[in-house]
Write a protein that holds these residues in place. Structure first.
Motif, PDB file in Angstrom:
ATOM      1  N   ALA A  16       1.021  -1.238  -0.126  1.00 24.04           N
ATOM      2  CA  ALA A  16      -0.685  -0.236  -0.050  1.00 24.04           C
ATOM      3  C   ALA A  16       1.253   1.071   0.336  1.00 24.04           C
ATOM      4  N   GLU A  17       0.412   2.258  -0.706  1.00 27.34           N
ATOM      5  CA  GLU A  17       1.124   3.416  -0.539  1.00 27.34           C
ATOM      6  C   GLU A  17       0.627   4.615   0.051  1.00 27.34           C
ATOM      7  N   VAL A  18      -0.250   3.611   1.314  1.00 26.13           N
ATOM      8  CA  VAL A  18      -0.622   5.806   2.296  1.00 26.13           C
ATOM      9  C   VAL A  18       0.294   4.779   3.186  1.00 26.13           C
ATOM     10  N   CYS A  23      -6.055   4.441   5.735  1.00 22.86           N
ATOM     11  CA  CYS A  23      -6.962   3.305   4.723  1.00 22.86           C
ATOM     12  C   CYS A  23      -6.396   3.330   3.471  1.00 22.86           C
ATOM     13  N   PRO A  24      -6.179   2.263   2.327  1.00 20.15           N
ATOM     14  CA  PRO A  24      -5.504   2.562   1.279  1.00 20.15           C
ATOM     15  C   PRO A  24      -6.912   2.722   0.244  1.00 20.15           C
TER      16      PRO A  24
END
Length: 172
Positions: A16-18, A23-24
């Motif tokens: 996930a990039e967050v 929450c993505p």
């Protein structure tokens, strides 16, 4: 952090990039973790702003009602108290004679005017007294009521003229 979002139920994956606390899928924070982040993480991710519940305008409405009630009930205290001037009482009301009939509406209005304003008068019914009828004719009466105030003769009911003639003796 939590692997499953408590808001939307999305399962977080490792790629996930967050940030870990977000929450993505829905973008919401998992929890109020702002206090638990280090200063470096706060600079990197920014501050989490949680909207403040202000309770609407009801407190302002209540305050306005209290202020209005305060103004209303203290009004007598802050209004200028001006004592009304005392009426000038003149002694010696002139004789007032009313030449009238029982059925005449203007004669009734004249009687009410005299009673309401405290004017003493003598009534003469021109249908019941020949002497009253003769005096009425001598005064130039063409109809009723005929009102005599001192030396002044008023033909008909004229409240403005009566007020002008009897101003010092009118009460109220």
């Amino acid at each position: 952090m939590l692997p499953i979002c408590p808001h939307c139920g999305h399962a977080r994956t490792a790629n996930a990039e967050v940030p870990d606390w977000q929450c993505p899928a829905c973008g919401k924070a998992y929890a109020k973790v702002d206090a638990h982040l280090s200063p470096a993480e706060r600079r990197q991710y920014g501050r989490i702003e949680v909207p403040e519940n202000r309770g609407g305008g009801s407190k302002w409405l209540l305050l306005l009602l209290v202020f209005g009630a305060l103004l209303w009930f203290t009004r007598p205290l802050w209004q200028a108290r001006v004592k009304p001037p005392e009426p000038v009482v003149a002694i010696g009301q002139p004789a007032v004679h009313l030449y009238a009939t029982d059925w005449c509406g203007y004669c009734k209005a004249s009687r009410e005017f005299f009673h309401t304003n405290g004017i003493r008068y003598t009534e003469h019914d021109i249908e019941k007294s020949t002497e009253a009828l003769n005096t009425h004719r001598k005064l130039g009466g063409n109809g009723v009521p005929l009102i005599v105030v001192g030396d002044e003769v008023v033909n008909g009911y004229n409240e403005d003229h009566l007020r002008q003639l009897l101003r010092p003796w009118i009460r109220g």
